[in-house]
Scaffold this active site. Structure first.
Site, PDB file in Angstrom:
ATOM      1  N   PRO A   1     -42.288 -46.091 -43.755  1.00 10.18           N
ATOM      2  CA  PRO A   1     -43.550 -45.341 -43.711  1.00 10.18           C
ATOM      3  C   PRO A   1     -43.433 -44.139 -42.777  1.00 10.18           C
ATOM      4  CG  PRO A   1     -43.937 -47.697 -43.486  1.00 10.18           C
ATOM      5  CD  PRO A   1     -42.455 -47.493 -43.370  1.00 10.18           C
ATOM      6  N   GLU A   2     -43.832 -42.968 -43.259  1.00  9.31           N
ATOM      7  CA  GLU A   2     -43.813 -41.767 -42.434  1.00  9.31           C
ATOM      8  C   GLU A   2     -45.248 -41.392 -42.080  1.00  9.31           C
ATOM      9  OE1 GLU A   2     -41.195 -38.717 -43.827  1.00  9.31           O
ATOM     10  OE2 GLU A   2     -39.657 -40.146 -44.446  1.00  9.31           O
TER      11      GLU A   2
ATOM     12  N   LYS B   1     -46.184 -41.885 -35.529  1.00 12.10           N
ATOM     13  CA  LYS B   1     -46.280 -42.939 -36.542  1.00 12.10           C
ATOM     14  C   LYS B   1     -46.813 -44.247 -35.963  1.00 12.10           C
ATOM     15  CE  LYS B   1     -42.002 -42.343 -38.154  1.00 12.10           C
ATOM     16  NZ  LYS B   1     -40.833 -42.484 -39.053  1.00 12.10           N
TER      17      LYS B   1
ATOM     18  N   HIS C   1     -43.673 -63.295 -44.750  1.00 11.88           N
ATOM     19  CA  HIS C   1     -43.547 -62.136 -43.863  1.00 11.88           C
ATOM     20  C   HIS C   1     -44.889 -61.638 -43.325  1.00 11.88           C
ATOM     21  CE1 HIS C   1     -39.444 -62.184 -45.217  1.00 11.88           C
ATOM     22  NE2 HIS C   1     -39.751 -61.767 -46.429  1.00 11.88           N
TER      23      HIS C   1
ATOM     24  N   ARG D   1     -38.594 -56.859 -42.739  1.00  4.10           N
ATOM     25  CA  ARG D   1     -37.402 -56.569 -41.941  1.00  4.10           C
ATOM     26  C   ARG D   1     -37.643 -56.691 -40.433  1.00  4.10           C
ATOM     27  NH1 ARG D   1     -34.595 -51.265 -44.425  1.00  4.10           N
ATOM     28  NH2 ARG D   1     -32.882 -52.058 -43.139  1.00  4.10           N
TER      29      ARG D   1
ATOM     30  N   LYS E   1     -30.292 -24.378 -29.740  1.00  6.40           N
ATOM     31  CA  LYS E   1     -30.100 -25.686 -30.357  1.00  6.40           C
ATOM     32  C   LYS E   1     -29.057 -25.587 -31.476  1.00  6.40           C
ATOM     33  CE  LYS E   1     -33.209 -28.052 -28.049  1.00  6.40           C
ATOM     34  NZ  LYS E   1     -32.868 -29.229 -27.222  1.00  6.40           N
TER      35      LYS E   1
ATOM     36  N   ARG F   1     -28.704 -39.784 -42.561  1.00  5.54           N
ATOM     37  CA  ARG F   1     -29.807 -39.833 -43.522  1.00  5.54           C
ATOM     38  C   ARG F   1     -29.456 -39.007 -44.753  1.00  5.54           C
ATOM     39  NH1 ARG F   1     -34.556 -41.339 -41.042  1.00  5.54           N
ATOM     40  NH2 ARG F   1     -35.194 -41.835 -43.176  1.00  5.54           N
TER      41      ARG F   1
END
Length: 271
Positions: free
Chosen positions: A2-3, A57, A90, A109, A150, A259
């Site tokens: 979930p973002e 989040k 769960h 998880r 950066k 990613r």
């Protein structure tokens, strides 16, 4: 995972059933999550919920005595159900309120977290977080100054919570594609115009995702059980070898910072 839009969707879904109601008790079936469930939360009883907000989040449940901090982790979800609902596999935590409902946390998880703090300003997980992406603080000048010196890949830079919170993998990919910027471009090489374009695009992509209820890929469901629908509008994420919606070329993928990254090599020139 979930973002930000998924967490914001969850927040909006659960708030009407929790705000201004009283927590009767908290049932913890599995305390061993990413971090152990706070003892203060396990023993919490007869406390009124006065507000619900979000930081990055993290879900924040404001009570009269302190704050419940929830994070959905990789596969967690929350839903509002009647108090007599059957327990599924769960289902680790129930926050029972005095309206016949409860907030149920499910996490296969177990990478999520449910913690307690009496002072948000001193909460250790919030101390180094960057600005919210939909706030005025996140603007082109801020991004330009932050990116100087950066020498990291731009996509990695955008996903750094110390730079800006909540721009996860899906939305970083989509925003970079819309702006025509290669994900491996060094952050320090961003121009002011590119920063302006990126900031506006990130805000637009996140707002659209929130309106449509977040992105459903594998694990995320809204609190009422309905899926999010933003996945239907993804331009590049998960679309390897499919035609680019801009030029018709083939979308490619590579691994950046462990990613998956998706881009069009024709529309997103590396430079």
């Amino acid at each position: 995972m979930p973002e930000l839009p998924e967490v914001e969707t969850a927040l909006r879904g659960i708030s009407p059933y929790l705000k201004n109601f009283t927590i009767e008790k908290v049932v913890v079936r599995q305390p061993k999550l990413r971090w152990a469930v706070s003892e203060e939360l396990i023993t919490l009883k007869n406390v009124k919920i006065v507000d619900l907000t979000r930081r990055a989040k993290y879900l924040i449940i404001h009570t009269e005595k302190g704050y419940i901090i929830g994070h959905l982790g990789m596969s967690g979800s929350v839903r509002i159900v009647p108090q007599d609902s059957a327990i599924d596999k769960h289902d680790h935590i129930d926050i029972v309120v005095n309206n016949g409902k409860l907030l149920r946390y499910n996490d296969p998880r177990r990478f999520g977290a449910w913690l307690w703090t009496e002072n948000l300003d001193d909460f250790h997980l919030f101390l180094k977080l960057g600005p919210e992406p939909l706030s005025d603080e996140f603007n082109a000048e801020y991004l330009f100054k932050k990116s100087r010196q950066k020498s990291t890949a731009l996509k990695t830079f955008l996903m750094d919570n110390a730079v800006v919170v909540g721009v996860g993998n899906i939305y970083a990919n989509e925003s970079l594609f819309i702006c025509g910027i290669h994900p491996l471009k060094l952050a320090k090489n961003l121009t002011r115009n590119q920063c302006y374009s990126l900031v506006n695009t990130i805000k637009d992509v996140l707002r659209k995702a929130i309106i449509q209820g977040g992105t459903t890929l594998k694990d995320f469901l809204q609190p009422d059980g309905r899926p999010g629908y933003f996945a239907q509008e993804l331009l590049v994420y998960g679309n390897k070898d499919k035609p680019c919606p801009k030029c018709g070329g083939k979308i490619e993928s590579l691994i950046i910072g462990q990613r998956n990254s998706f881009f069009c090599p024709k529309c997103q020139k590396r430079g």
